[in-house]
Design a protein around this motif. Structure first.
Motif, PDB file in Angstrom:
ATOM      1  N   GLY A   5      40.653  35.314  12.775  1.00 34.28           N
ATOM      2  CA  GLY A   5      40.545  36.570  13.504  1.00 34.28           C
ATOM      3  C   GLY A   5      39.527  37.504  12.886  1.00 34.28           C
ATOM      4  N   LEU A   8      35.982  36.147  13.748  1.00 36.89           N
ATOM      5  CA  LEU A   8      35.580  36.389  15.134  1.00 36.89           C
ATOM      6  C   LEU A   8      35.338  37.873  15.384  1.00 36.89           C
ATOM      7  N   ARG A   9      36.164  38.713  14.786  1.00 38.15           N
ATOM      8  CA  ARG A   9      35.994  40.157  14.987  1.00 38.15           C
ATOM      9  C   ARG A   9      34.640  40.637  14.451  1.00 38.15           C
ATOM     10  N   ARG A  35      37.195  42.055  23.205  1.00 41.47           N
ATOM     11  CA  ARG A  35      37.720  40.691  23.281  1.00 41.47           C
ATOM     12  C   ARG A  35      37.628  40.140  24.701  1.00 41.47           C
ATOM     13  N   TYR A  49      41.767  33.786  24.578  1.00 40.14           N
ATOM     14  CA  TYR A  49      40.882  34.225  23.500  1.00 40.14           C
ATOM     15  C   TYR A  49      41.637  35.092  22.491  1.00 40.14           C
ATOM     16  N   GLU A  53      41.936  34.449  18.515  1.00 36.55           N
ATOM     17  CA  GLU A  53      41.556  35.428  17.501  1.00 36.55           C
ATOM     18  C   GLU A  53      42.736  35.783  16.601  1.00 36.55           C
TER      19      GLU A  53
END
Length: 284
Positions: A5, A8-9, A35, A49, A53
Motif C-alpha cells: 500500500g 502504490l500510494r 485510487r 484496487y 492497495e
C-alpha cells in the motif's frame, strides 16, 4: 498500511491527473492520482484496487499487476518490486524471482567465486543481502578500506548513513544515498519479513533523518551499472565507473567492479595504489 500500500500510494502521488489524460475535479487532499483514478486507468474496479492497495489482493493476476504498473508508469525495477510485494513468499503466487540464498553472511562465498574475485585486478567486492560487503579483493580493500572495520560494521548502508566520514568519502552523497535506499527497498520486496533487514532499517531510521525520509518515499531502482565519485584519503578524487553482476547460482550475491578509462587521471591513481599491494596493471 502494508508495504504494498505504501509503495502504490507513493507511485500514484507522483502522477498528476492531466499527465494521465484525466480531468481534474473537486478538491484534492493529497497530491497525485486518487485510487479510483488508478482503477479507471488500469481497467479494474475501484473496490478491487482498494483491496490491492490494502494488501488484500494476494492472488492478483499478471494482467492486473501489469495494468496497474502501466497506469502508474512503473519502470522495470518498480514493476518487479510490485510483483514481489503483491506475491510475498508463501502466498501461493509466483514470485518475481527465486528467493535465493537467504542465509548469506559476511565471508560466505564459495571457493570458485573467491578465486574469480582475487583474479580481478580492478577494485572489486561482493555485496550480499542487506548491502553487507561479504568479500573483496586487494584493490577493493585499498579503495574502500573494508578490512579496517569489523564484520558487523561492513555494511554499505550503515557506513553511508551512520559514519560521519561518508559525505566526504562520497562527494555525491545525496545520489549514493538514494541508490542505497533503492537497493534496500528492492531487497525488502524480495525478502519480506526479514528480521535482520527490519532491524537495519529501524537503526538507520532512528539515527538518520535523510534515510527516514528516503525510505518513506519508496525509491526502487536496480543499478546494474553507473558511475561513482570517491574522495580517497590518499589517492584523491577517483571518478569511477562500476558494473554490477549477479553471481551464477547465488542471485543474492552481486559482484561489483570499479573501472576507469586507461588514459584517465583515475586510472593513474589506481595504478599507484595497485603498485602498493603488488597487483598488476588495472584494466580499463
Amino acid at each position: 498500511m502494508s508495504e504494498l500500500g505504501d509503495f502504490l500510494r507513493t507511485r500514484r502521488a507522483r502522477i498528476q491527473p492531466a499527465e494521465a489524460g484525466l480531468a481534474e475535479y473537486g478538491r484534492r487532499r493529497v497530491p497525485g492520482l486518487r485510487r479510483e483514478e488508478v482503477a479507471q486507468l488500469a481497467g479494474v474496479s475501484v473496490d478491487y484496487y482498494i483491496r490491492l492497495e490494502q494488501g488484500r489482493g494476494k492472488h492478483a493476476s499478471d494482467a492486473v499487476l501489469d495494468a496497474v504498473a502501466r497506469a502508474l508508469r512503473l519502470n522495470d525495477s518498480e514493476r518487479t518490486h510490485l510483483y514481489a510485494l503483491a506475491r510475498p513468499a508463501g502466498s501461493g503466487g509466483t514470485p518475481a524471482r527465486p528467493a535465493g540464498n537467504a542465509g548469506v553472511y559476511i565471508g560466505a562465498l564459495r571457493d570458485g567465486a573467491r578465486l574469480v574475485l582475487d583474479a580481478i585486478t580492478a577494485p572489486a567486492f561482493v555485496l550480499g543481502r542487506r548491502m553487507d560487503v561479504i568479500a573483496w579483493n586487494a584493490m577493493g580493500d585499498k579503495v574502500s578500506g573494508f578490512s579496517t572495520v569489523s564484520p558487523a560494521e561492513c555494511n554499505q548502508a550503515r557506513y553511508l548513513f551512520l559514519n560521519p566520514a561518508a559525505p566526504e568519502f562520497y562527494p555525491e552523497w545525496d545520489t549514493v544515498a538514494e541508490e542505497t535506499v533503492s537497493f534496500l527497498r528492492r531487497d525488502a520486496g524480495l525478502h519480506p519479513g526479514d528480521p535482520k533487514l527490519a532491524a537495519l532499517v529501524a537503526e538507520l531510521s532512528d539515527h538518520n533523518p535523510v534515510f527516514r525520509r528516503l525510505w518513506a518515499s519508496h525509491p526502487v531502482r536496480e543499478k546494474t551499472h553507473g558511475r561513482k565519485i570517491i574522495q580517497h584519503p590518499r589517492a584523491g578524487r577517483l571518478q569511477l565507473g562500476y558494473e554490477t553482476l549477479a553471481l551464477p547460482g547465488d542471485p543474492d550475491l552481486l559482484l561489483v567492479v570499479y573501472t576507469a578509462p586507461a588514459d584517465s587521471a583515475t586510472a593513474g591513481a589506481l595504478a599507484e595504489l595497485a603498485a602498493e599491494v603488488g597487483v598488476g596493471v588495472v584494466p580499463a
